[in-house]
Structures are given as structure tokens and as C-alpha cells.
Write a protein that holds these residues in place. Structure first.
Motif, PDB file in Angstrom:
ATOM      1  N   LYS A  83       0.906  -1.240   0.086  1.00  0.00           N
ATOM      2  CA  LYS A  83       0.007  -0.097   0.157  1.00  0.00           C
ATOM      3  C   LYS A  83       0.825   1.386  -0.067  1.00  0.00           C
ATOM      4  CE  LYS A  83      -3.614  -2.163   2.621  1.00  0.00           C
ATOM      5  NZ  LYS A  83      -4.477  -2.184   3.717  1.00  0.00           N
ATOM      6  N   LYS A  84       2.289   1.140   0.044  1.00  0.00           N
ATOM      7  CA  LYS A  84       3.076   2.058  -0.117  1.00  0.00           C
ATOM      8  C   LYS A  84       3.269   3.043   1.331  1.00  0.00           C
ATOM      9  CE  LYS A  84       4.014   1.081  -4.464  1.00  0.00           C
ATOM     10  NZ  LYS A  84       5.092   0.304  -4.808  1.00  0.00           N
ATOM     11  N   ILE A  85       2.578   2.363   2.182  1.00  0.00           N
ATOM     12  CA  ILE A  85       2.690   3.014   3.523  1.00  0.00           C
ATOM     13  C   ILE A  85       4.302   2.984   4.053  1.00  0.00           C
ATOM     14  CG2 ILE A  85       2.061   2.861   5.800  1.00  0.00           C
ATOM     15  CD1 ILE A  85      -0.451   1.381   5.165  1.00  0.00           C
ATOM     16  N   ILE A  86       4.865   1.998   3.864  1.00  0.00           N
ATOM     17  CA  ILE A  86       6.353   2.003   3.985  1.00  0.00           C
ATOM     18  C   ILE A  86       6.952   1.504   2.866  1.00  0.00           C
ATOM     19  CG2 ILE A  86       6.020   1.726   6.474  1.00  0.00           C
ATOM     20  CD1 ILE A  86       6.759  -1.354   6.019  1.00  0.00           C
ATOM     21  N   LYS A  87       8.232   1.781   2.663  1.00  0.00           N
ATOM     22  CA  LYS A  87       8.930   1.059   1.645  1.00  0.00           C
ATOM     23  C   LYS A  87       9.565  -0.267   1.944  1.00  0.00           C
ATOM     24  CE  LYS A  87      10.705   5.598  -0.047  1.00  0.00           C
ATOM     25  NZ  LYS A  87      12.007   6.667  -0.377  1.00  0.00           N
ATOM     26  N   PRO A  88      10.017  -0.931   1.137  1.00  0.00           N
ATOM     27  CA  PRO A  88      10.565  -2.391   1.532  1.00  0.00           C
ATOM     28  C   PRO A  88      11.544  -2.087   2.350  1.00  0.00           C
ATOM     29  CG  PRO A  88      10.269  -2.386  -1.055  1.00  0.00           C
ATOM     30  CD  PRO A  88       9.807  -0.711  -0.430  1.00  0.00           C
ATOM     31  N   LEU A  89      11.523  -3.165   3.444  1.00  0.00           N
ATOM     32  CA  LEU A  89      12.547  -2.949   4.581  1.00  0.00           C
ATOM     33  C   LEU A  89      14.125  -3.265   4.203  1.00  0.00           C
ATOM     34  CD1 LEU A  89      10.131  -4.329   7.188  1.00  0.00           C
ATOM     35  CD2 LEU A  89      10.589  -1.962   6.821  1.00  0.00           C
ATOM     36  N   ASP A  90      14.329  -3.978   3.113  1.00  0.00           N
ATOM     37  CA  ASP A  90      15.608  -4.371   2.630  1.00  0.00           C
ATOM     38  C   ASP A  90      16.214  -5.326   3.607  1.00  0.00           C
ATOM     39  OD1 ASP A  90      15.414  -2.990   0.144  1.00  0.00           O
ATOM     40  OD2 ASP A  90      15.973  -1.314   1.230  1.00  0.00           O
ATOM     41  N   LEU A  91      15.518  -6.067   3.959  1.00  0.00           N
ATOM     42  CA  LEU A  91      16.205  -7.205   5.265  1.00  0.00           C
ATOM     43  C   LEU A  91      16.343  -8.524   4.557  1.00  0.00           C
ATOM     44  CD1 LEU A  91      13.872  -6.180   8.309  1.00  0.00           C
ATOM     45  CD2 LEU A  91      16.382  -5.585   7.962  1.00  0.00           C
ATOM     46  N   GLY A  92      17.539  -9.034   4.435  1.00  0.00           N
ATOM     47  CA  GLY A  92      17.855 -10.072   3.617  1.00  0.00           C
ATOM     48  C   GLY A  92      17.139 -11.528   4.276  1.00  0.00           C
ATOM     49  N   ALA A  93      17.053 -12.237   3.644  1.00  0.00           N
ATOM     50  CA  ALA A  93      16.531 -13.737   4.457  1.00  0.00           C
ATOM     51  C   ALA A  93      17.569 -14.138   5.193  1.00  0.00           C
ATOM     52  CB  ALA A  93      16.286 -14.805   3.022  1.00  0.00           C
ATOM     53  N   GLU A  94      17.095 -14.731   6.356  1.00  0.00           N
ATOM     54  CA  GLU A  94      18.179 -15.025   7.362  1.00  0.00           C
ATOM     55  C   GLU A  94      19.171 -14.263   8.045  1.00  0.00           C
ATOM     56  OE1 GLU A  94      19.076 -19.658   6.588  1.00  0.00           O
ATOM     57  OE2 GLU A  94      19.410 -18.601   4.603  1.00  0.00           O
ATOM     58  N   SER A  95      18.910 -12.911   7.746  1.00  0.00           N
ATOM     59  CA  SER A  95      19.823 -11.874   8.014  1.00  0.00           C
ATOM     60  C   SER A  95      19.460 -11.301   9.502  1.00  0.00           C
ATOM     61  CB  SER A  95      19.566 -10.666   7.292  1.00  0.00           C
ATOM     62  OG  SER A  95      20.257  -9.363   7.656  1.00  0.00           O
ATOM     63  N   ASP A  96      20.638 -10.878   9.878  1.00  0.00           N
ATOM     64  CA  ASP A  96      20.648 -10.298  11.350  1.00  0.00           C
ATOM     65  C   ASP A  96      20.414  -8.981  11.549  1.00  0.00           C
ATOM     66  OD1 ASP A  96      20.705 -12.749  12.675  1.00  0.00           O
ATOM     67  OD2 ASP A  96      22.714 -12.453  13.400  1.00  0.00           O
ATOM     68  N   SER A  97      20.367  -8.345  10.326  1.00  0.00           N
ATOM     69  CA  SER A  97      19.912  -6.963  10.000  1.00  0.00           C
ATOM     70  C   SER A  97      18.550  -6.723  10.606  1.00  0.00           C
ATOM     71  CB  SER A  97      19.947  -6.449   8.668  1.00  0.00           C
ATOM     72  OG  SER A  97      21.093  -6.465   8.197  1.00  0.00           O
ATOM     73  N   TYR A  98      18.130  -5.379  10.857  1.00  0.00           N
ATOM     74  CA  TYR A  98      16.775  -5.252  11.658  1.00  0.00           C
ATOM     75  C   TYR A  98      16.257  -3.558  11.275  1.00  0.00           C
ATOM     76  CZ  TYR A  98      19.335  -3.626  15.833  1.00  0.00           C
ATOM     77  OH  TYR A  98      19.839  -2.932  16.642  1.00  0.00           O
ATOM     78  N   ARG A  99      15.091  -3.461  11.386  1.00  0.00           N
ATOM     79  CA  ARG A  99      14.725  -2.208  11.268  1.00  0.00           C
ATOM     80  C   ARG A  99      13.835  -1.666  12.430  1.00  0.00           C
ATOM     81  NH1 ARG A  99      14.114   0.317   6.209  1.00  0.00           N
ATOM     82  NH2 ARG A  99      13.590   2.158   7.356  1.00  0.00           N
ATOM     83  N   ILE A 100      13.902  -0.374  13.019  1.00  0.00           N
ATOM     84  CA  ILE A 100      12.953   0.115  13.741  1.00  0.00           C
ATOM     85  C   ILE A 100      12.459   1.309  13.179  1.00  0.00           C
ATOM     86  CG2 ILE A 100      12.450   1.303  16.022  1.00  0.00           C
ATOM     87  CD1 ILE A 100      15.165  -0.301  16.846  1.00  0.00           C
ATOM     88  N   LEU A 101      10.986   1.305  12.708  1.00  0.00           N
ATOM     89  CA  LEU A 101      10.465   2.235  11.886  1.00  0.00           C
ATOM     90  C   LEU A 101       9.197   2.794  12.362  1.00  0.00           C
ATOM     91  CD1 LEU A 101      10.805   3.899   9.252  1.00  0.00           C
ATOM     92  CD2 LEU A 101       9.560   1.720   7.970  1.00  0.00           C
ATOM     93  N   SER A 102       8.798   3.968  12.552  1.00  0.00           N
ATOM     94  CA  SER A 102       7.456   4.484  12.855  1.00  0.00           C
ATOM     95  C   SER A 102       6.916   5.190  11.692  1.00  0.00           C
ATOM     96  CB  SER A 102       7.594   5.248  14.143  1.00  0.00           C
ATOM     97  OG  SER A 102       8.374   6.285  14.131  1.00  0.00           O
ATOM     98  N   VAL A 103       5.550   5.046  11.393  1.00  0.00           N
ATOM     99  CA  VAL A 103       4.860   5.841  10.352  1.00  0.00           C
ATOM    100  C   VAL A 103       3.319   5.781  10.691  1.00  0.00           C
ATOM    101  CG1 VAL A 103       6.476   4.783   8.527  1.00  0.00           C
ATOM    102  CG2 VAL A 103       4.107   3.500   9.156  1.00  0.00           C
TER     103      VAL A 103
END
Length: 781
Positions: A83-103
Motif C-alpha cells: 500500500k506504499k505506507i512503508i518502503k521495502p525494509l531491505d532485510l535479507g533472508a536469514e539476516s541479522d539486520s533489523y529495522r525500527i520504523l514508525s509511520v
């Protein structure tokens, strides 16, 4: 009019409450780590604000949402992206990356806490409370500030680790509960695993023996040992006595709980394979008698005189198959085959010829890995690097090994990156792995007896940037033989394992003190800063309080003390500041109820006193040598003795101020787990800690072991000094038999080892001990 006003206030208040209502949206059907993440958010929010946020698994209208999980597990997150409320989070599969995002989603506020997996989603939750609520996480407890409100809007945070693997090892020595993981029950382990995740680590290893794996793998051959006697294969008064406190069946249940709890949080635990029999994983006598395995040449029955600790000869298929049965039994009962680990033949030498010995070790690695591939074709393998460091492989020798390993499935588990190099011991930069073969950067930090504040920080500063810049460096591990010995090093490691940008302890100290001590940060920072130059004298001042008997049995000559003199020339300037350092530490607010300060104030004081005792014992030896050679008066020897005694007694009094250093307190903590205690365990505990490899800062040892030995030593020296003629042999080593002290230690129950100079655990006591020691060092000059 008043009625209308009250109605208006009620309507406005009700609307405000609805508009600010939040609920936690957890994903449906996701792995358990996501449910844990939702529960942890609820728990921490309640701990900070006193308010409870409900957890739901389907979105509700007109409710602000804390959304747990990325679009791979949470449909709401996926819909928000489409719905374009947020952009893709760009978190790879099995990745230890993370996002904290408020909208904003129409009128509702939404906070996304999303990781590439369940583990990293947990990272996001803990990081949120660290950033927004000021929470801090330490191995010995969390700091959770109180607040009426936590801001959950205006956030856009993306985090990714530099290293794929970030891990810890827990080792098999036993004496004090704080430092030895074998003493931990389920509560301690759950707390530890939670801390691992809070610090964004993802790998840990239990090197604490195999518990009941022999019983699981060979139930018809190996029975469970008696619960009220010493293990049949135990070697008394040594670390080879593996008699357990709790029944071995319970240790198996505990292992299952530990690894299940860790798996729920998606932590990685490598499975041991190959030549696993060692001092901490003995072969039961029942197995030896029934199976009669052949042994690796030179390591067999002659290996330290104990075949239960020998490596079976893996050239024999039967032996290799039996080793694999142990691995598979662990997988079936406790573990998971996602990663494997082997030490190869490790420290054991097979042939006298170096080239033949190397070839045998290379063969062992290939054979062990080949056995693994019969069962698990693609699981990654960690090759432990200890054998490279001790006894030491040359770069060309390691290169031969690398050519025989598959870099797509193999990682060199280097955990000696911080240790000094010499002619026989090299480090990863000399191994041919940089830019060529996957490896980890590792801090070994400490042998069993080195549980004070310490660290080869200068070597880490040199070498860590090389690893951080190398794409072939896949991990950062902390692999000591003790746990929790140094809170500063733990913070230094966990920070750099995620983002390696702090190269010295001085850089991290201000934030460390602010986070850990709050309003007392400034005074604690002064203490740490003052102590740091002495803390860094790791190599120059090794622990000598633990080896007084061995020290006393060596004849003191000018030749034997030359190294002491040379060392003194290097460190004298730093040690000249010790009285001032002690006075600074005396000003620390120990004894006022802050558990972090109480623990760290004692750590700082014991480390300084321990280092100083080594210096004083060396000076005592120098004075003896000088007196014998006619270079000084008898009073010089007596002054050196007084200084050494003052430090040793002060160290005794310092340790008595905290239960961390009481073996009796550790035994009581072990007994608090609701399991029967083997009455033979106390002797095993003493043997595990009294042997010359393992002796450390243990308060009972000072009154009943170290101090009696020191007094015996000085008494014999003073007898020699009392003679009119200068002695030709100094000291008379024939008079230094102290076995009676050792025997008395074993014969006296721990509960009867009361402090001989009991003091109240107050700030006044702490201050007086350190001030008095500073005065003594200045007086006896």
C-alpha cells in the motif's frame, strides 16, 4: 454549566485514551522467537511505565500498533509495503539486520520492529528500549529506568552487523559460580541466554563436558554413574575429577533445557564432532572396559597417565564410528545439525617428527569432515584454531591445511587473535587466511586462573582493523576459559562484534560508566581510568599469589632473578602510582546497595592488589639474591617481606567483601537448585580449583592455603637470615615442603572455612583496607 464541562472533559479524555491506545501485533504461525519478541516488548514496556499493552494477532481498527516481524512473517507488514505506507525494509533472508520504523497509517501510529529472522527481531525490540527508554543490559542484570511515557513515533533506524557470527564460549572449569558455567542452574542459564540476545550475539558453545551423551549413545554399555560417590574415572585433586554436583541425568535435562531455550531465540550452537575425548569430556571406564578402543599413538594410555582422557585412534573405523555416535546422540537428544565444530587432534602430539605429526593432524581433519559429510552434506564446520597457536603451527603448515578444506563450508574458528606471537605461536595475519579463507577474529582473553580485569588491548588495537576490513573474516568471538571475569571487556567485545569501531578500552569507558553506574558514573570512571595502566600489565605481572609453594621451591640466585630485574625496570614507573590508585579506588561508593558498583569496585581493587603482590614477591626474591651476594643489608629483605605480606593480607580482606569469590557461597548456590547433591562433589570442587592450573582469586584459599604457604616460606627465609653467615643456598628448598597445608585444606569442610579476619561489608571497611594498603606501601619503602 458544570455538568456540560464535566461531560466535555470526559469525552475529551476518552477520545485521548483511544487515540493513544497501542497494541502489539504479533505474526500468526511464525517461529517462536517472534512470540518471544512480542512478549518481551510487553514485559519491558510494563517495567518502564507500569502499563500493560495487549498482544493481538489480527489488526484492530482505531488502534495504534507495534508490529512485530517483517513482511516474511507478518501480513500487516506486507500489506503496508504494497500500500506504499512503508518502503521495502531491505532485510535479507536469514539476516541479522533489523529495522525500527514508525509511520502513520491513516490516523493510526504504527511502530515496526522487524528483522531478517526471529533473532534479529528480538534485537530490534531490545534496541528500541535501549534507545527510547534508556534500558541497559549487562550479564549481571538489566537497568530499566522508570517513565510515564515512551516515545514510539519519529523513528527510522536500520542496523546491520559487520560479522556474520558473533559468539561466546562457556568452558568446563569449576570453582566459583560467577566465572564457571558448570555451576549454573536453569535460572542462571535463562538469564545468560537472554543477555546474549540483548547484546546482539548469535552463537554460543557449551564446552562444559558431554553430560550424559555416552549414556545416550551407548545405553547398553555405559550406565549412569552413582549419585553419591566419586566418578569411577575421576583423578582426585585435579581437574580430571569430573564428579558432578547434580545427578548426571539431571545435567542431561538441564542441557536439553538450555539448548531448547536458546533455539527458541534462534541462537546457533555448533555440534561437537570428531576426537572429543578430553579432560572435560572423559571416556567412562565402562566404555573402555567394554569396547577397548585403540588410542592415537603417543596420546593413548600414556596421555598424562589417564586413558579416559585419551584420543581414540580414528584410523580405526570402529573408533571413528563411535565418535560419530556421540555426535548424533547429542543432535538427537539436545542439539540441531545446523553447524559443526571440531578440535581435530588438538594439543596432542602423535609423532616425534614434526612433518609426520602435521600430516597426521591434517589427516584427522579430513577424516572427521568426511564422516560428517556421510550424514550432513552442507552444514558449515568450524575448525578450532587452538592447535595453530599451541603448540604452534607455521604459516606454511596452516596453508597446507587450508588447501585441503572447502572454503564454502569451512571456517577457521580463530580465538587467539589477541594473544602475543613468538617463535612458535603465530596469529591469523601469518596464516594465509586474510583475503583468502573464511575465519573469525577472536579474543581468548584469559586462561582459567586469569579471572581478573585484563586484556591484550594493544594487540587487539593492531589486529582488529585488519579483520574488520577483510571480507573473509566472518565472525568475532570471545572464547575465554572463564565467564564474566571482566565487565569492561564484555562491553568492549559485544560492541565491536556488531560494529568494530572502538579500539581501546579508554574509548568505551565513559559510556560504559554512564550506562552501568548512573549518578556514580564520574567517580567510577576515575577509578577505572586510574587503574587501567596497571590492569594492562597482563604479561608483566602474572598471578603469583596462587603459586607461592612453587615459587618457594626455586633457589633464588642472581641469574634466576634477572628477568625480575629487567621487568622491574619496565614497570616501576607505573607501579609507583599504585598508592595513589588505591586511594582513588578507596573513594568508590562500594557498600551502598548498588550491585554493579559493589562488584566492580572489588574487581578493580583485587586486580590492583593481585598485580602488586606479584611485583612485591619478585622484589622479595631480588632482595634475597642481593643479600646473599652482599649487595644489600638484611633490612632490605625484611622490608620486601613486609610489603609482600601487607598486599597479600589486603587482597584476602578485599575478596572477603563479596560472595563472588567465596567457594562456600558458590557451593550453596549449587545446592539451591532442587536436586540432590553428590556428597563427593565438595572434594571434586576443591580438586578442580586447587590444582596448579586453576587456582585463582578464591577467598577461602587466602586464609587456608595461600597465606599459610606464604608464612611458611617467610619463616624459613627468616631462619636463614638469623644465621651469622650469609647462606650459600637461598632459600633452602628442602625446607619448603608444604603438603601439610594442602592436606589440611582438603580435610577441612568448606562450611568451616570462615574468614579469619571477618569484616563488615561496608564502605568504611572497603575504604580502610585500601587506604591502609596505600599507607603500608609508602611506609615500607
Amino acid at each position: 454549566m458544570r455538568t456540560l464541562l464535566l461531560i466535555s472533559i470526559y469525552i475529551f479524555t476518552s477520545f485521548s485514551i483511544r487515540a493513544n491506545e497501542w497494541k502489539i501485533l504479533k505474526p500468526q504461525g511464525a517461529p517462536k522467537a517472534y512470540e518471544i519478541a512480542a512478549n518481551e516488548f510487553q514485559k519491558f514496556y510494563n517495567a518502564v511505565t507500569g502499563e500493560k499493552i495487549d498482544i493481538i494477532d489480527t489488526p484492530e481498527k482505531e488502534v495504534n500498533l507495534i508490529v512485530i516481524g517483517s513482511d516474511i512473517v507478518n501480513r500487516y507488514t506486507r500489506d503496508a509495503i504494497e500500500k506504499k505506507i512503508i518502503k521495502p525494509l531491505d532485510l535479507g533472508a536469514e539476516s541479522d539486520s533489523y529495522r525500527i520504523l514508525s509511520v502513520k497509517d491513516n490516523k493510526r501510529d504504527v511502530l515496526f520492529l522487524a528483522g531478517g529472522n526471529g533473532r534479529s527481531t528480538l534485537y530490534a525490540v531490545y534496541d528500541f528500549f535501549e534507545r527510547q527508554a534508556g534500558c541497559r543490559y549487562f550479564w549481571d542484570g538489566d537497568i530499566i529506568p522508570k517513565a510515564n511515557h515512551i516515545e514510539m513515533t519519529g523513528l527510522d533506524i536500520a542496523e546491520s552487523p559487520r560479522f556474520m557470527y558473533r559468539g561466546l564460549r562457556y568452558f568446563a572449569h569449576r570453582s566459583l559460580t560467577r566465572f564457571q558455567a558448570e555451576h549454573w542452574g536453569p535460572d542462571e542459564w535463562e538469564k545468560e541466554i537472554n543477555w546474549i540476545v540483548k547484546k546482539r550475539l548469535n552463537l554460543f558453545m557449551l564446552r562444559i563436558g558431554m553430560d550424559d551423551i555416552f549414556q545416550k549413545a551407548f545405553p547398553d554399555i555405559v550406565p549412569y554413574p552413582p549419585t553419591d560417590k566419586t566418578l569411577p574415572e575421576a583423578l582426585p585433586r585435579s581437574f580430571y575429577d569430573r564428579t558432578t554436583a547434580w545427578p548426571l541425568k539431571y545435567r542431561g535435562e538441564l542441557r536439553k533445557h538450555i539448548l531448547s531455550y536458546a533455539r527458541d531465540r534462534e541462537l546457533i550452537h555448533p555440534e561437537d564432532m570428531g576426537t572429543m575425548t578430553h579432560w572435560y569430556s572423559c571416556t567412562p571406564k565402562a566404555f573402555l572396559e567394554a569396547v577397548k578402543p585403540t588410542f592415537n599413538p603417543q596420546s593413548g594410555g600414556a596421555y598424562l597417565g589417564n586413558p579416559t582422557n585419551a584420543v581414540w585412534d580414528i584410523r580405526d573405523d570402529k573408533n571413528l564410528d563411535n565418535y560419530w555416535k556421540l555426535t548424533q546422540a547429542h543432535i538427537d537428544n539436545y542439539g540441531s545439525p545446523n553447524m559443526f565444530h571440531t578440535i581435530g587432534i588438538a594439543e596432542r602430539e602423535t609423532f616425534d617428527n614434526r612433518e609426520d605429526n602435521l600430516e597426521m593432524k591434517l589427516y584427522a581433519y579430513r577424516r572427521i569432515i568426511n564422516k560428517l559429510r556421510e550424514h550432513y552434506q552442507t552444514a558449515p564446520v568450524l575448525i578450532a584454531s587452538w592447535d595453530f597457536y599451541l603448540p604452534g603451527w607455521k604459516g606454511k603448515e596452516i596453508n597446507k591445511l587450508l588447501k585441503q578444506l572447502n572454503p564454502s563450508t569451512t571456517i577457521i574458528l580463530d580465538y587467539t587473535s589477541d594473544l602475543p606471537s613468538n617463535e612458535t605461536n603465530t596469529h591469523f595475519e601469518n596464516w594465509g587466511v586474510v583475503n583468502k579463507f573464511p575465519y573469525t577474529f577472536g579474543i581468548f582473553h584469559a586462561y582459567e586462573w586469569e579471572n581478573e580485569l585484563r586484556g591484550h588491548y594493544d594487540l587487539i588495537k593492531q589486529r582488529m582493523p585488519v579483520a574488520a576490513a577483510d571480507p573473509m573474516c566472518k565472525g568475532f568471538v570471545f572464547w575465554p576459559e572463564t565467564s564474566h571475569s571482566d565487565p569492561l571487556m564484555l562491553d568492549f567485545f559485544t560492541h565491536n562484534a556488531w560494529n568494530p569501531d572502538i579500539l581501546t578500552p579508554e574509548e568505551i569507558l565513559p559510556a560504559f560508566c554512564k550506562d552501568r553506574y548512573g549518578k556514580d558514573a564520574e567517580v567510577m570512571l576515575r577509578g577505572w581510568t586510574a587503574a587501567m595502566p596497571v590492569i594492562k600489565l597482563v604479561d608483566e605481572l602474572p598471578a603469583r599469589y596462587k603459586e607461592i609453594w612453587a615459587f618457594a621451591k626455586k633457589e633464588i640466585t642472581e641469574e634466576s632473578v634477572k628477568s625480575f630485574r629487567d621487568n622491574e625496570a619496565i614497570i616501576a614507573g607505573t607501579l609507583a602510582h599504585v598508592p595513589g590508585i588505591l586511594r582513588t579506588l578507596a573513594g568508590l561508593p562500594y557498600g551502598y546497595g548498588n550491585k554493579f558498583i559493589d562488584r566492580d569496585a572489588i574487581d578493580l581493587a583485587r586486580t590492583i592488589a593481585g598485580r602488586q603482590f606479584t611485583a612485591e614477591l619478585h622484589r622479595y626474591a631480588i632482595a634475597q639474591a642481593d643479600y646473599r651476594a652482599g649487595k644489600c643489608k638484611i633490612n632490605n629483605v625484611r622490608i620486601a617481606e613486609k610489603r609482600a605480606r601487607a598486599v597479600l593480607y589486603a587482597l584476602r580482606d578485599i575478596l572477603a567483601l563479596h560472595d563472588d569469590y567465596s567457594m562456600n557461597a558458590s557451593l550453596k548456590q549449587i545446592e539451591s537448585v532442587e536436586q540432590p547433591i553428590n556428597p563427593a562433589f565438595e572434594q571434586a570442587l576443591k580438586g578442580n580449583s586447587e590444582n596448579d592450573y586453576c587456582r585463582s582469586y578464591i577467598s577461602e584459599y587466602f586464609d587456608y592455603y595461600y597465606l599459610p604457604q606464604f608464612e611458611h616460606y617467610t619463616k624459613e627465609i627468616n631462619k636463614a637470615l638469623a644465621k651469622s653467615k650469609r647462606p650459600e643456598i637461598f632459600p633452602d628448598v628442602s625446607k619448603m615442603d608444604m603438603q601439610y597445608i594442602v592436606d589440611a585444606f582438603y580435610n577441612k569442610p568448606l562450611k568451616e572455612m570462615k574468614p579469619l579476619n571477618p569484616k563488615s561489608r561496608t564502605n568504611k571497611t572497603y575504604r580502610n583496607i585500601l587506604d591502609s594498603l596505600a599507607q603500608d606501601l609508602e611506609k615500607y619503602h
